[in-house]
Design a protein around this motif. Structure first.
Motif, PDB file in Angstrom:
ATOM      1  N   GLN A   1       0.825  -1.204   0.000  1.00 28.34           N
ATOM      2  CA  GLN A   1       0.000   0.000   0.000  1.00 28.34           C
ATOM      3  C   GLN A   1       0.867   1.264   0.000  1.00 28.34           C
ATOM      4  O   GLN A   1       0.609   2.218   0.722  1.00 28.34           O
ATOM      5  CB  GLN A   1      -0.974  -0.018   1.170  1.00 28.34           C
ATOM      6  CG  GLN A   1      -1.951  -1.179   1.074  1.00 28.34           C
ATOM      7  CD  GLN A   1      -2.935  -1.240   2.223  1.00 28.34           C
ATOM      8  OE1 GLN A   1      -2.694  -0.717   3.308  1.00 28.34           O
ATOM      9  NE2 GLN A   1      -4.059  -1.898   1.970  1.00 28.34           N
ATOM     10  N   GLY A   2       1.930   1.221  -0.812  1.00 27.27           N
ATOM     11  CA  GLY A   2       2.794   2.381  -0.988  1.00 27.27           C
ATOM     12  C   GLY A   2       3.831   2.600   0.094  1.00 27.27           C
ATOM     13  O   GLY A   2       4.617   3.533   0.008  1.00 27.27           O
ATOM     14  N   GLU A   3       3.855   1.763   1.122  1.00 27.74           N
ATOM     15  CA  GLU A   3       4.815   1.935   2.218  1.00 27.74           C
ATOM     16  C   GLU A   3       5.841   0.821   2.202  1.00 27.74           C
ATOM     17  O   GLU A   3       5.491  -0.360   2.222  1.00 27.74           O
ATOM     18  CB  GLU A   3       4.083   1.945   3.558  1.00 27.74           C
ATOM     19  CG  GLU A   3       3.240   3.193   3.734  1.00 27.74           C
ATOM     20  CD  GLU A   3       2.988   3.505   5.193  1.00 27.74           C
ATOM     21  OE1 GLU A   3       3.842   3.172   6.042  1.00 27.74           O
ATOM     22  OE2 GLU A   3       1.942   4.077   5.472  1.00 27.74           O
ATOM     23  N   ALA A   4       7.109   1.219   2.182  1.00 25.22           N
ATOM     24  CA  ALA A   4       8.206   0.252   2.228  1.00 25.22           C
ATOM     25  C   ALA A   4       8.446  -0.176   3.672  1.00 25.22           C
ATOM     26  O   ALA A   4       8.298   0.620   4.606  1.00 25.22           O
ATOM     27  CB  ALA A   4       9.470   0.865   1.643  1.00 25.22           C
ATOM     28  N   ALA A   5       8.807  -1.434   3.854  1.00 24.52           N
ATOM     29  CA  ALA A   5       9.113  -1.974   5.184  1.00 24.52           C
ATOM     30  C   ALA A   5      10.239  -2.992   5.055  1.00 24.52           C
ATOM     31  O   ALA A   5      10.335  -3.687   4.045  1.00 24.52           O
ATOM     32  CB  ALA A   5       7.882  -2.631   5.790  1.00 24.52           C
ATOM     33  N   THR A   6      11.068  -3.048   6.073  1.00 23.54           N
ATOM     34  CA  THR A   6      12.137  -4.036   6.148  1.00 23.54           C
ATOM     35  C   THR A   6      12.180  -4.554   7.569  1.00 23.54           C
ATOM     36  O   THR A   6      12.076  -3.776   8.523  1.00 23.54           O
ATOM     37  CB  THR A   6      13.503  -3.418   5.771  1.00 23.54           C
ATOM     38  OG1 THR A   6      13.440  -2.960   4.420  1.00 23.54           O
ATOM     39  CG2 THR A   6      14.636  -4.425   5.912  1.00 23.54           C
ATOM     40  N   PHE A   7      12.315  -5.878   7.717  1.00 25.65           N
ATOM     41  CA  PHE A   7      12.454  -6.461   9.046  1.00 25.65           C
ATOM     42  C   PHE A   7      13.241  -7.760   8.952  1.00 25.65           C
ATOM     43  O   PHE A   7      13.400  -8.330   7.885  1.00 25.65           O
ATOM     44  CB  PHE A   7      11.095  -6.678   9.721  1.00 25.65           C
ATOM     45  CG  PHE A   7      10.156  -7.569   8.957  1.00 25.65           C
ATOM     46  CD1 PHE A   7      10.138  -8.944   9.164  1.00 25.65           C
ATOM     47  CD2 PHE A   7       9.262  -7.032   8.039  1.00 25.65           C
ATOM     48  CE1 PHE A   7       9.265  -9.752   8.470  1.00 25.65           C
ATOM     49  CE2 PHE A   7       8.372  -7.840   7.349  1.00 25.65           C
ATOM     50  CZ  PHE A   7       8.378  -9.208   7.565  1.00 25.65           C
ATOM     51  N   GLN A   8      13.721  -8.198  10.110  1.00 26.64           N
ATOM     52  CA  GLN A   8      14.462  -9.455  10.193  1.00 26.64           C
ATOM     53  C   GLN A   8      13.531 -10.552  10.660  1.00 26.64           C
ATOM     54  O   GLN A   8      12.561 -10.296  11.375  1.00 26.64           O
ATOM     55  CB  GLN A   8      15.620  -9.326  11.174  1.00 26.64           C
ATOM     56  CG  GLN A   8      16.658  -8.334  10.729  1.00 26.64           C
ATOM     57  CD  GLN A   8      17.779  -8.199  11.738  1.00 26.64           C
ATOM     58  OE1 GLN A   8      17.718  -8.708  12.846  1.00 26.64           O
ATOM     59  NE2 GLN A   8      18.827  -7.497  11.344  1.00 26.64           N
ATOM     60  N   GLY A   9      13.854 -11.774  10.267  1.00 25.60           N
ATOM     61  CA  GLY A   9      13.034 -12.890  10.692  1.00 25.60           C
ATOM     62  C   GLY A   9      13.732 -14.215  10.497  1.00 25.60           C
ATOM     63  O   GLY A   9      14.918 -14.266  10.156  1.00 25.60           O
ATOM     64  N   ALA A  10      12.966 -15.276  10.717  1.00 26.68           N
ATOM     65  CA  ALA A  10      13.489 -16.634  10.586  1.00 26.68           C
ATOM     66  C   ALA A  10      12.395 -17.534  10.042  1.00 26.68           C
ATOM     67  O   ALA A  10      11.203 -17.260  10.207  1.00 26.68           O
ATOM     68  CB  ALA A  10      13.976 -17.146  11.932  1.00 26.68           C
TER      69      ALA A  10
END
Length: 174
Positions: A134-143
Motif C-alpha cells: 500500500q505504498g509503504e516500504a518496510a524491512t524487518f528481520q526474521g526466521a
C-alpha cells in the motif's frame, strides 16, 4: 546443524543465493533479480542438490513475482504460516494469496538469507525481508522453519522480530 559454507553460495551467484555480505566484500558481482530469467534460475537451482534449495528458490521467485515458480517448490498439501498470522493451506491457498497480494500492488523488494542450516529434511534460516505494501516500504528481520517432502516444501513457518535489534548496555529501550 552446520551453516551453509559461503563457497557453495559463490558457485551459484547467478541464481541469486549469494548474500549481500559477500557482495559487499567484493567476492561476487550480484545481478539484479529482474535480469535473471526463470530458466536460468531453474537450471541453477536444479544443479545444486542441496536440501535447503527449495526454500531459497521460493524466496527468489517471490522477489520476481513468479507465482508458477513459487508453487512448483511446494507440495500439493503444504501449510505456509506467515509471521503476521495468515495460514495458507495447499498450493491453491498460496496461489490465491499471491494473486491477491501482488494484484493489490504488494511487492517483495528483497529477501536476503543471512544464515541457514539443515538437519535432515528440516531447514532453518534467518533473513532480512523488504517489501512494499500500500505504498509503504518496510524491512524487518526474521526466521523460517521449513520441512521438506522429497525436494518440495511441505511446511513453512515464518517468525519476525517485533522491534529493531540493539546491543544491550545495561538498560532497555522503551
Amino acid at each position: 546443524m552446520a551453516p551453509d559454507p559461503s563457497g557453495d553460495r559463490l558457485a551459484h551467484a547467478s541464481c541469486g543465493l549469494a548474500s549481500l555480505r559477500e557482495e559487499q566484500r567484493g567476492l561476487i558481482a550480484r545481478q539484479p533479480p529482474a535480469s535473471l530469467g526463470l530458466p536460468a534460475c531453474r537450471t541453477a537451482c536444479q544443479s545444486r542438490k542441496r536440501p535447503d534449495e527449495p526454500t531459497a528458490c521460493l524466496y527468489r521467485r517471490l522477489r520476481r513475482h513468479d507465482i508458477a515458480g513459487v508453487l512448483a517448490t511446494l507440495t500439493d498439501d503444504c501449510v505456509v504460516t506467515e509471521c503476521y498470522g495468515p495460514v495458507y493451506h495447499g498450493r491453491q491457498g498460496v496461489e490465491q494469496w499471491m494473486r491477491a497480494w501482488f494484484g493489490a500492488g504488494g511487492s517483495v523488494d528483497g529477501w536476503e538469507i543471512t544464515s541457514q542450516a539443515n538437519a535432515g529434511e528440516t531447514l532453518v534460516m534467518e533473513w532480512i525481508f523488504s517489501c512494499t505494501w500500500q505504498g509503504e516500504a518496510a524491512t524487518f528481520q526474521g526466521a523460517t522453519i521449513a520441512r521438506l517432502e522429497g525436494e518440495k516444501i511441505a511446511y513453512l513457518r515464518e517468525y519476525a522480530t517485533s522491534a529493531p535489534l540493539y546491543d544491550w548496555t545495561g538498560t532497555w529501550r522503551d
